[in-house]
Scaffold this motif. Sequence first.
Motif, PDB file in Angstrom:
ATOM      1  N   THR A   1       0.845  -1.186   0.000  1.00  0.00           N
ATOM      2  CA  THR A   1       0.000   0.000   0.000  1.00  0.00           C
ATOM      3  C   THR A   1       0.881   1.236   0.000  1.00  0.00           C
ATOM      4  O   THR A   1       2.049   1.185   0.431  1.00  0.00           O
ATOM      5  CB  THR A   1      -0.939   0.033   1.230  1.00  0.00           C
ATOM      6  N   SER A   2       0.342   2.332  -0.478  1.00  0.00           N
ATOM      7  CA  SER A   2       1.107   3.578  -0.536  1.00  0.00           C
ATOM      8  C   SER A   2       0.640   4.594   0.497  1.00  0.00           C
ATOM      9  O   SER A   2       1.257   5.646   0.646  1.00  0.00           O
ATOM     10  CB  SER A   2       0.990   4.195  -1.936  1.00  0.00           C
ATOM     11  N   LYS A   3      -0.448   4.306   1.208  1.00  0.00           N
ATOM     12  CA  LYS A   3      -0.977   5.238   2.203  1.00  0.00           C
ATOM     13  C   LYS A   3      -0.885   4.620   3.593  1.00  0.00           C
ATOM     14  O   LYS A   3      -1.226   3.454   3.783  1.00  0.00           O
ATOM     15  CB  LYS A   3      -2.430   5.598   1.880  1.00  0.00           C
ATOM     16  N   PRO A   4      -0.437   5.397   4.582  1.00  0.00           N
ATOM     17  CA  PRO A   4      -0.308   4.846   5.938  1.00  0.00           C
ATOM     18  C   PRO A   4      -1.652   4.758   6.645  1.00  0.00           C
ATOM     19  O   PRO A   4      -2.654   5.337   6.204  1.00  0.00           O
ATOM     20  CB  PRO A   4       0.611   5.857   6.629  1.00  0.00           C
ATOM     21  N   PHE A   5      -1.662   4.023   7.750  1.00  0.00           N
ATOM     22  CA  PHE A   5      -2.827   3.926   8.625  1.00  0.00           C
ATOM     23  C   PHE A   5      -2.877   5.217   9.447  1.00  0.00           C
ATOM     24  O   PHE A   5      -2.051   5.451  10.311  1.00  0.00           O
ATOM     25  CB  PHE A   5      -2.687   2.697   9.524  1.00  0.00           C
TER      26      PHE A   5
ATOM     27  N   HIS B   1      11.217  17.163   1.771  1.00  0.00           N
ATOM     28  CA  HIS B   1       9.824  16.845   1.480  1.00  0.00           C
ATOM     29  C   HIS B   1       9.037  16.677   2.776  1.00  0.00           C
ATOM     30  O   HIS B   1       9.548  16.129   3.762  1.00  0.00           O
ATOM     31  CB  HIS B   1       9.750  15.550   0.669  1.00  0.00           C
ATOM     32  N   LYS B   2       7.819  17.118   2.784  1.00  0.00           N
ATOM     33  CA  LYS B   2       6.973  16.964   3.967  1.00  0.00           C
ATOM     34  C   LYS B   2       6.635  15.479   4.163  1.00  0.00           C
ATOM     35  O   LYS B   2       6.373  14.760   3.208  1.00  0.00           O
ATOM     36  CB  LYS B   2       5.681  17.763   3.794  1.00  0.00           C
ATOM     37  N   LYS B   3       6.644  15.044   5.429  1.00  0.00           N
ATOM     38  CA  LYS B   3       6.405  13.630   5.703  1.00  0.00           C
ATOM     39  C   LYS B   3       5.732  13.460   7.063  1.00  0.00           C
ATOM     40  O   LYS B   3       5.871  14.313   7.945  1.00  0.00           O
ATOM     41  CB  LYS B   3       7.720  12.842   5.652  1.00  0.00           C
ATOM     42  N   SER B   4       5.024  12.349   7.194  1.00  0.00           N
ATOM     43  CA  SER B   4       4.320  12.041   8.436  1.00  0.00           C
ATOM     44  C   SER B   4       5.087  10.974   9.209  1.00  0.00           C
ATOM     45  O   SER B   4       5.620  10.030   8.622  1.00  0.00           O
ATOM     46  CB  SER B   4       2.908  11.536   8.148  1.00  0.00           C
ATOM     47  N   TYR B   5       5.115  11.122  10.522  1.00  0.00           N
ATOM     48  CA  TYR B   5       5.799  10.152  11.372  1.00  0.00           C
ATOM     49  C   TYR B   5       4.871   8.996  11.684  1.00  0.00           C
ATOM     50  O   TYR B   5       3.718   9.199  12.081  1.00  0.00           O
ATOM     51  CB  TYR B   5       6.269  10.817  12.669  1.00  0.00           C
TER      52      TYR B   5
ATOM     53  N   ILE C   1      -0.472 -12.834  22.401  1.00  0.00           N
ATOM     54  CA  ILE C   1      -1.612 -12.476  21.556  1.00  0.00           C
ATOM     55  C   ILE C   1      -1.154 -12.530  20.099  1.00  0.00           C
ATOM     56  O   ILE C   1      -0.303 -11.729  19.688  1.00  0.00           O
ATOM     57  CB  ILE C   1      -2.148 -11.064  21.884  1.00  0.00           C
ATOM     58  N   PRO C   2      -1.663 -13.462  19.291  1.00  0.00           N
ATOM     59  CA  PRO C   2      -1.228 -13.555  17.884  1.00  0.00           C
ATOM     60  C   PRO C   2      -1.664 -12.317  17.091  1.00  0.00           C
ATOM     61  O   PRO C   2      -2.639 -11.642  17.430  1.00  0.00           O
ATOM     62  CB  PRO C   2      -1.931 -14.815  17.375  1.00  0.00           C
ATOM     63  N   ALA C   3      -0.923 -12.062  16.032  1.00  0.00           N
ATOM     64  CA  ALA C   3      -1.239 -10.929  15.149  1.00  0.00           C
ATOM     65  C   ALA C   3      -1.011 -11.348  13.712  1.00  0.00           C
ATOM     66  O   ALA C   3      -0.158 -12.190  13.417  1.00  0.00           O
ATOM     67  CB  ALA C   3      -0.380  -9.726  15.497  1.00  0.00           C
ATOM     68  N   LYS C   4      -1.786 -10.748  12.801  1.00  0.00           N
ATOM     69  CA  LYS C   4      -1.633 -11.010  11.370  1.00  0.00           C
ATOM     70  C   LYS C   4      -1.120  -9.761  10.675  1.00  0.00           C
ATOM     71  O   LYS C   4      -1.494  -8.636  11.021  1.00  0.00           O
ATOM     72  CB  LYS C   4      -2.963 -11.443  10.759  1.00  0.00           C
ATOM     73  N   ILE C   5      -0.260  -9.988   9.679  1.00  0.00           N
ATOM     74  CA  ILE C   5       0.297  -8.880   8.912  1.00  0.00           C
ATOM     75  C   ILE C   5      -0.750  -8.404   7.908  1.00  0.00           C
ATOM     76  O   ILE C   5      -1.236  -9.202   7.095  1.00  0.00           O
ATOM     77  CB  ILE C   5       1.581  -9.313   8.177  1.00  0.00           C
ATOM     78  N   GLU C   6      -1.088  -7.116   7.959  1.00  0.00           N
ATOM     79  CA  GLU C   6      -2.080  -6.577   7.033  1.00  0.00           C
ATOM     80  C   GLU C   6      -1.438  -5.885   5.840  1.00  0.00           C
ATOM     81  O   GLU C   6      -1.905  -6.038   4.711  1.00  0.00           O
ATOM     82  CB  GLU C   6      -2.994  -5.599   7.766  1.00  0.00           C
ATOM     83  N   THR C   7      -0.388  -5.110   6.082  1.00  0.00           N
ATOM     84  CA  THR C   7       0.281  -4.396   4.983  1.00  0.00           C
ATOM     85  C   THR C   7       1.769  -4.309   5.256  1.00  0.00           C
ATOM     86  O   THR C   7       2.218  -4.378   6.402  1.00  0.00           O
ATOM     87  CB  THR C   7      -0.266  -2.953   4.825  1.00  0.00           C
ATOM     88  N   ILE C   8       2.542  -4.153   4.175  1.00  0.00           N
ATOM     89  CA  ILE C   8       3.964  -3.820   4.246  1.00  0.00           C
ATOM     90  C   ILE C   8       4.093  -2.423   3.647  1.00  0.00           C
ATOM     91  O   ILE C   8       3.673  -2.193   2.510  1.00  0.00           O
ATOM     92  CB  ILE C   8       4.847  -4.813   3.469  1.00  0.00           C
ATOM     93  N   GLU C   9       4.685  -1.484   4.400  1.00  0.00           N
ATOM     94  CA  GLU C   9       4.662  -0.089   3.995  1.00  0.00           C
ATOM     95  C   GLU C   9       6.047   0.548   4.039  1.00  0.00           C
ATOM     96  O   GLU C   9       6.962   0.048   4.699  1.00  0.00           O
ATOM     97  CB  GLU C   9       3.716   0.719   4.900  1.00  0.00           C
ATOM     98  N   TYR C  10       6.152   1.664   3.348  1.00  0.00           N
ATOM     99  CA  TYR C  10       7.364   2.500   3.363  1.00  0.00           C
ATOM    100  C   TYR C  10       7.283   3.478   4.525  1.00  0.00           C
ATOM    101  O   TYR C  10       6.200   3.969   4.856  1.00  0.00           O
ATOM    102  CB  TYR C  10       7.473   3.257   2.037  1.00  0.00           C
ATOM    103  N   ASP C  11       8.423   3.739   5.163  1.00  0.00           N
ATOM    104  CA  ASP C  11       8.469   4.704   6.259  1.00  0.00           C
ATOM    105  C   ASP C  11       9.559   5.727   5.954  1.00  0.00           C
ATOM    106  O   ASP C  11      10.739   5.375   5.888  1.00  0.00           O
ATOM    107  CB  ASP C  11       8.764   3.996   7.581  1.00  0.00           C
ATOM    108  N   PRO C  12       9.198   7.001   5.767  1.00  0.00           N
ATOM    109  CA  PRO C  12      10.212   8.006   5.415  1.00  0.00           C
ATOM    110  C   PRO C  12      11.182   8.326   6.541  1.00  0.00           C
ATOM    111  O   PRO C  12      12.221   8.944   6.300  1.00  0.00           O
ATOM    112  CB  PRO C  12       9.367   9.228   5.046  1.00  0.00           C
TER     113      PRO C  12
END
Length: 282
Positions: free
Chosen positions: A26-30, A59-63, A76-87
Amino acid sequence: MALKKYNPTTPGRRQMTGYTFEELTTSKPFKALTHSLWRNHAWRNNTGRITTRHQWGGHKKSYRIIDFHYVDKLDIPAKIETIEYDPYRTSYIALVCYRDWERRYVTAHKDMKVWDEMITSKNAKLISWNRLEIWNIPVGLSIYNVEIIVWKGASSVRSAGSSATILSQEWEYTQVKMPSGEIRLVHKLCYATLGVVSNTDHNQVVIGKAGRSRWKWIRPTVLGKSMNPVDHPHGGWEWHSPIGMPYPKTPWGKPALGVKTRKRKDTNKWVLRKRDWRLMKK
């Protein structure tokens, strides 16, 4: 991960390489796990003077708020929903959804895929990206997101493509070989994640042009000998002259290059060997 090479349409593009981002989903963060650190002050204070050198613009970026503790989600198990880029970091991050429906960002493993499962537990299975107490990890395995102080969260081995290695399990401490080559004692109740951090080809990227560094908020760095005497102890004289002193100095007149600056000696007892493989003096 693969790198892409650009067509030489300009001199800056001739040697430039970049990410293919083929692992990202995905290209948009949560949005609930982001907030803005952007401040349009260009690293100047209220009088207009530079307070942080070599940074400006960019460039402007969100943390992205990353979970480095994990321990409040034990067993507590967890499932991977997305792999994302972090600036704000060199590695990729993964959005995980726990069984109690809480979502968090974690550092992504190099082989992590969507819908994979992960868990943080004292005796978790020896599967990549599972997190467990370091005394339960066999000798020779690679780890990342290593805790140095018990229950303080992962503070080491978090950058792209890095990993540490378990060397031995002895008494109350585990010997860990850090990516720098340093051998350090880590308490056995500290947690670590199995595997290697994502984005392993990060160090192979060629920036290509100065403007691309400016996008990353990096300003040029100039040698002191190229400055005026009022700006740097090395400055003055004609053209690119020698520094004119027996040893180099910082812009503020302190000794530089090779001078030991480590002041915290109370942690030396946890270091067995330095990164140059010399024994640490106690």
